[in-house]
Design a protein around this motif. Structure first.
Motif, PDB file in Angstrom:
ATOM      1  N   LEU A  28       0.708  -1.304  -0.170  1.00  0.00           N
ATOM      2  CA  LEU A  28       0.035  -0.120   0.085  1.00  0.00           C
ATOM      3  C   LEU A  28       0.916   1.273  -0.115  1.00  0.00           C
ATOM      4  O   LEU A  28       0.827   2.208  -0.708  1.00  0.00           O
ATOM      5  CB  LEU A  28      -0.955  -0.156   1.078  1.00  0.00           C
ATOM      6  CG  LEU A  28      -1.872  -0.985   1.225  1.00  0.00           C
ATOM      7  CD1 LEU A  28      -2.753  -1.123   2.444  1.00  0.00           C
ATOM      8  CD2 LEU A  28      -2.993  -0.895   0.030  1.00  0.00           C
ATOM      9  N   GLN A  29       1.976   1.283   0.786  1.00  0.00           N
ATOM     10  CA  GLN A  29       2.770   2.393   0.761  1.00  0.00           C
ATOM     11  C   GLN A  29       3.522   2.600  -0.590  1.00  0.00           C
ATOM     12  O   GLN A  29       3.946   3.525  -1.037  1.00  0.00           O
ATOM     13  CB  GLN A  29       3.918   2.303   1.878  1.00  0.00           C
ATOM     14  CG  GLN A  29       3.215   2.415   3.179  1.00  0.00           C
ATOM     15  CD  GLN A  29       4.380   2.560   4.338  1.00  0.00           C
ATOM     16  OE1 GLN A  29       5.414   2.821   4.279  1.00  0.00           O
ATOM     17  NE2 GLN A  29       3.878   2.162   5.630  1.00  0.00           N
ATOM     18  N   SER A  30       4.056   1.668  -1.178  1.00  0.00           N
ATOM     19  CA  SER A  30       4.281   1.546  -2.549  1.00  0.00           C
ATOM     20  C   SER A  30       3.730   2.335  -3.551  1.00  0.00           C
ATOM     21  O   SER A  30       4.019   3.230  -4.449  1.00  0.00           O
ATOM     22  CB  SER A  30       4.786   0.238  -3.181  1.00  0.00           C
ATOM     23  OG  SER A  30       5.808  -0.608  -2.484  1.00  0.00           O
ATOM     24  N   ILE A  31       2.154   1.928  -3.352  1.00  0.00           N
ATOM     25  CA  ILE A  31       1.220   2.934  -4.336  1.00  0.00           C
ATOM     26  C   ILE A  31       1.317   4.198  -3.894  1.00  0.00           C
ATOM     27  O   ILE A  31       1.478   5.102  -4.742  1.00  0.00           O
ATOM     28  CB  ILE A  31       0.120   2.231  -4.086  1.00  0.00           C
ATOM     29  CG1 ILE A  31      -0.007   0.618  -4.509  1.00  0.00           C
ATOM     30  CG2 ILE A  31      -1.121   2.918  -4.872  1.00  0.00           C
ATOM     31  CD1 ILE A  31      -1.555  -0.081  -4.287  1.00  0.00           C
ATOM     32  N   ALA A  64      -0.241  -2.892 -11.656  1.00  0.00           N
ATOM     33  CA  ALA A  64      -1.701  -2.536 -12.158  1.00  0.00           C
ATOM     34  C   ALA A  64      -2.290  -1.511 -11.163  1.00  0.00           C
ATOM     35  O   ALA A  64      -3.130  -0.509 -11.640  1.00  0.00           O
ATOM     36  CB  ALA A  64      -2.556  -3.877 -12.297  1.00  0.00           C
ATOM     37  N   ALA A  65      -2.083  -1.798 -10.109  1.00  0.00           N
ATOM     38  CA  ALA A  65      -2.632  -0.844  -9.039  1.00  0.00           C
ATOM     39  C   ALA A  65      -2.143   0.720  -9.022  1.00  0.00           C
ATOM     40  O   ALA A  65      -2.586   1.638  -9.086  1.00  0.00           O
ATOM     41  CB  ALA A  65      -2.440  -1.190  -7.647  1.00  0.00           C
ATOM     42  N   VAL A  66      -0.628   0.529  -9.083  1.00  0.00           N
ATOM     43  CA  VAL A  66       0.127   2.084  -9.497  1.00  0.00           C
ATOM     44  C   VAL A  66      -0.655   2.554 -10.965  1.00  0.00           C
ATOM     45  O   VAL A  66      -0.689   3.847 -10.893  1.00  0.00           O
ATOM     46  CB  VAL A  66       1.469   1.888  -9.494  1.00  0.00           C
ATOM     47  CG1 VAL A  66       2.312   2.884  -9.712  1.00  0.00           C
ATOM     48  CG2 VAL A  66       1.772   1.389  -8.135  1.00  0.00           C
ATOM     49  N   GLY A  67      -0.698   1.691 -11.828  1.00  0.00           N
ATOM     50  CA  GLY A  67      -1.107   2.328 -13.159  1.00  0.00           C
ATOM     51  C   GLY A  67      -2.433   2.853 -13.193  1.00  0.00           C
ATOM     52  O   GLY A  67      -2.710   3.896 -13.642  1.00  0.00           O
ATOM     53  N   ALA A  68      -3.296   2.160 -12.151  1.00  0.00           N
ATOM     54  CA  ALA A  68      -4.518   2.801 -11.927  1.00  0.00           C
ATOM     55  C   ALA A  68      -4.905   4.126 -11.225  1.00  0.00           C
ATOM     56  O   ALA A  68      -5.801   4.967 -11.453  1.00  0.00           O
ATOM     57  CB  ALA A  68      -5.715   1.700 -11.407  1.00  0.00           C
ATOM     58  N   ARG A  69      -3.831   4.238 -10.518  1.00  0.00           N
ATOM     59  CA  ARG A  69      -3.932   5.527  -9.483  1.00  0.00           C
ATOM     60  C   ARG A  69      -2.967   6.487 -10.074  1.00  0.00           C
ATOM     61  O   ARG A  69      -3.238   7.669  -9.438  1.00  0.00           O
ATOM     62  CB  ARG A  69      -3.369   5.041  -8.072  1.00  0.00           C
ATOM     63  CG  ARG A  69      -3.990   4.094  -7.188  1.00  0.00           C
ATOM     64  CD  ARG A  69      -5.178   4.896  -6.261  1.00  0.00           C
ATOM     65  NE  ARG A  69      -4.394   6.149  -5.594  1.00  0.00           N
ATOM     66  CZ  ARG A  69      -4.223   5.920  -4.385  1.00  0.00           C
ATOM     67  NH1 ARG A  69      -3.924   4.885  -3.854  1.00  0.00           N
ATOM     68  NH2 ARG A  69      -3.582   7.139  -3.871  1.00  0.00           N
ATOM     69  N   THR A  70      -2.279   6.628 -10.876  1.00  0.00           N
ATOM     70  CA  THR A  70      -1.415   7.352 -11.660  1.00  0.00           C
ATOM     71  C   THR A  70      -1.899   7.817 -13.101  1.00  0.00           C
ATOM     72  O   THR A  70      -2.686   6.910 -13.780  1.00  0.00           O
ATOM     73  CB  THR A  70      -0.089   7.134 -11.401  1.00  0.00           C
ATOM     74  OG1 THR A  70       0.376   5.818 -11.978  1.00  0.00           O
ATOM     75  CG2 THR A  70       0.399   6.946 -10.103  1.00  0.00           C
ATOM     76  N   ARG A  71      -1.248   8.760 -13.565  1.00  0.00           N
ATOM     77  CA  ARG A  71      -1.608   8.974 -14.919  1.00  0.00           C
ATOM     78  C   ARG A  71      -0.415   9.430 -15.829  1.00  0.00           C
ATOM     79  O   ARG A  71      -0.598   9.234 -16.930  1.00  0.00           O
ATOM     80  CB  ARG A  71      -2.678  10.247 -15.039  1.00  0.00           C
ATOM     81  CG  ARG A  71      -3.782  10.354 -14.319  1.00  0.00           C
ATOM     82  CD  ARG A  71      -4.834   9.357 -15.284  1.00  0.00           C
ATOM     83  NE  ARG A  71      -6.223   9.212 -14.637  1.00  0.00           N
ATOM     84  CZ  ARG A  71      -6.468   8.089 -13.876  1.00  0.00           C
ATOM     85  NH1 ARG A  71      -5.377   7.141 -13.628  1.00  0.00           N
ATOM     86  NH2 ARG A  71      -7.389   7.838 -13.248  1.00  0.00           N
ATOM     87  N   ARG A  72       0.698   9.642 -15.192  1.00  0.00           N
ATOM     88  CA  ARG A  72       1.899  10.126 -16.147  1.00  0.00           C
ATOM     89  C   ARG A  72       3.299   9.355 -15.954  1.00  0.00           C
ATOM     90  O   ARG A  72       3.632   9.004 -16.890  1.00  0.00           O
ATOM     91  CB  ARG A  72       2.282  11.839 -15.998  1.00  0.00           C
ATOM     92  CG  ARG A  72       3.329  12.100 -16.601  1.00  0.00           C
ATOM     93  CD  ARG A  72       3.886  13.466 -16.036  1.00  0.00           C
ATOM     94  NE  ARG A  72       4.180  13.636 -14.888  1.00  0.00           N
ATOM     95  CZ  ARG A  72       5.438  12.983 -14.095  1.00  0.00           C
ATOM     96  NH1 ARG A  72       6.073  12.585 -15.059  1.00  0.00           N
ATOM     97  NH2 ARG A  72       5.450  13.119 -12.961  1.00  0.00           N
ATOM     98  N   ILE A  73       3.471   9.061 -14.658  1.00  0.00           N
ATOM     99  CA  ILE A  73       4.660   8.331 -14.304  1.00  0.00           C
ATOM    100  C   ILE A  73       4.830   7.139 -14.911  1.00  0.00           C
ATOM    101  O   ILE A  73       3.807   6.100 -15.014  1.00  0.00           O
ATOM    102  CB  ILE A  73       4.606   8.233 -12.673  1.00  0.00           C
ATOM    103  CG1 ILE A  73       6.244   8.203 -12.413  1.00  0.00           C
ATOM    104  CG2 ILE A  73       3.692   7.218 -12.310  1.00  0.00           C
ATOM    105  CD1 ILE A  73       6.440   8.401 -10.690  1.00  0.00           C
ATOM    106  N   GLU A  74       5.981   6.608 -15.469  1.00  0.00           N
ATOM    107  CA  GLU A  74       6.394   5.273 -15.680  1.00  0.00           C
ATOM    108  C   GLU A  74       6.386   4.314 -14.672  1.00  0.00           C
ATOM    109  O   GLU A  74       6.603   4.863 -13.527  1.00  0.00           O
ATOM    110  CB  GLU A  74       7.575   5.344 -16.358  1.00  0.00           C
ATOM    111  CG  GLU A  74       7.959   5.948 -17.784  1.00  0.00           C
ATOM    112  CD  GLU A  74       9.228   6.114 -18.374  1.00  0.00           C
ATOM    113  OE1 GLU A  74       9.363   6.436 -19.581  1.00  0.00           O
ATOM    114  OE2 GLU A  74      10.104   5.604 -17.691  1.00  0.00           O
ATOM    115  N   ILE A  75       5.908   3.257 -14.888  1.00  0.00           N
ATOM    116  CA  ILE A  75       5.809   2.346 -13.894  1.00  0.00           C
ATOM    117  C   ILE A  75       6.784   0.965 -14.272  1.00  0.00           C
ATOM    118  O   ILE A  75       6.592   0.450 -15.611  1.00  0.00           O
ATOM    119  CB  ILE A  75       4.561   1.571 -13.388  1.00  0.00           C
ATOM    120  CG1 ILE A  75       3.687   1.157 -14.600  1.00  0.00           C
ATOM    121  CG2 ILE A  75       3.697   3.070 -12.735  1.00  0.00           C
ATOM    122  CD1 ILE A  75       2.346   0.540 -14.278  1.00  0.00           C
ATOM    123  N   GLY A  76       7.537   0.410 -13.430  1.00  0.00           N
ATOM    124  CA  GLY A  76       8.498  -0.503 -13.943  1.00  0.00           C
ATOM    125  C   GLY A  76       8.914  -1.404 -12.812  1.00  0.00           C
ATOM    126  O   GLY A  76       8.574  -1.106 -11.476  1.00  0.00           O
TER     127      GLY A  76
END
Length: 338
Positions: A28-31, A64-76
């Protein structure tokens, strides 16, 4: 201009002094940290993957959770150990996470590092073929992943399927166009960097490298990057590759920073990892003016287009947001990274 992201190893511990006392805390803190990093203007949120450890393990639900909560930042990721992976199942998970994020996935994969258990990939149902090493198996899994991410059909359709099929051979679904160009190989040697270039993968060079020449870590890493780019050009790929390096960098701007990192490791370290003599990069921790001068001399950072800042995730979201904000505010502009 450089892209700057954070790299979290996702540690957790039930210790009273830890800000992440459970796996749930870490996830949760990672998100939350990715959301905060995007708000601060950081370019990427990357996560390390380790099995059988109190660290982040299965990356795709988190991505997937990070992708759903953000709009611009790269996730990897930096990196997924391919010895443990079914490349077809992985292609499905990666395609889904990439579509959820709108095409922002930057997937770092590799042969992997030493794990918590002996031959842990065997517990996942994988074993090297006859004549293969476990490293060979990891690279073979990566080659299959790269092939199926092309989106070409290869599976014979059932003549009496439950649902109608499109014409021709079937491919892995969901397919995300462009994801194949956003696969990175985590390399610790010059040879594997060259292999990654031939495969058409971007390069992730970490905080350690095989000690091939005895030179300082950043010098060896810069030579590795140049070897990668030369091999890429020789392979004739149409696009320009990307290269990232990871660094532990802390701008000491308050008393808390000085208490945590005021006695950082200011020199390379040499050790043996997986029977390989390796050189480990230093920790940069100093007052901003001195830190800027030190970083100007890092040849590998100069060669790379992407810098991943390793963060002490157990110190909590607020402090880690402060760590990356201090770099963006006090260091990056002076070095031309922003």
């Amino acid at each position: 201009m450089k892209k700057i992201g954070f790299l979290s190893f996702g540690h957790w511990s039930p210790s009273q002094r830890s800000g992440t006392r459970s796996a749930g805390d870490t996830l949760l803190q990672s998100i939350d940290l990715a959301v905060a990093a995007e708000e601060l203007g950081l370019d990427g949120a990357y996560f390390r993957v380790h099995h059988f450890a109190r660290q982040l393990a299965s990356p795709f639900p988190l991505l997937a959770a990070v992708g759903a909560r953000t709009r611009r930042i790269e996730i990897g990721t930096g990196v997924i150990d391919m010895r443990y992976e079914n490349p077809l199942y992985m292609a499905e998970d990666a395609g889904a996470a990439d579509l959820i994020s709108g095409g922002r996935l930057q997937l770092g994969i590799s042969r992997g590092s030493p794990e918590q258990v002996i031959d842990g990939w065997r517990y996942f149902g994988y074993a090297p073929a006859e004549g293969e090493t476990d490293a060979d198996m990891g690279r073979r899994h990566a080659e299959v992943l790269m092939q199926v991410l092309k989106g070409e059909g290869f599976a014979e359709p059932n003549p009496r399927p439950m649902f109608p099929n499109p014409p021709g051979l079937l491919r892995i679904e969901p397919h995300s166009d462009g994801l194949r160009d956003r696969i990175w190989w985590g390399s610790a040697s010059n040879a594997t960097a060259v292999w990654a270039a031939k495969q058409g993968m971007n390069l992730q060079s970490s905080t350690l490298k095989e000690d091939e020449t005895g030179e300082p870590f950043h010098v060896q890493q810069a030579k590795q990057i140049r070897s990668f780019r030369e091999a890429w050009q020789q392979a004739g790929h149409a696009r320009e590759p990307r290269v990232s390096v990871s660094r532990s960098i802390f701008a000491l701007v308050n008393d808390q920073d000085r208490a945590f990192f005021g006695r950082g490791n200011d020199s390379d370290q040499v050790g043996v990892i997986d029977n390989m003599r390796a050189v480990f990069g230093r920790t940069y921790a100093d007052e901003p003016d001195r830190l800027i001068e030190q970083l100007r001399g890092d040849e590998a950072i100069a060669e790379a287009d992407t810098l991943l800042l390793t963060v002490p995730n157990q110190l909590g979201v607020d402090y880690n947001a402060h760590v990356v904000e201090a770099i963006l505010t006090h260091v990056a502009p002076a070095l031309g990274w922003r």
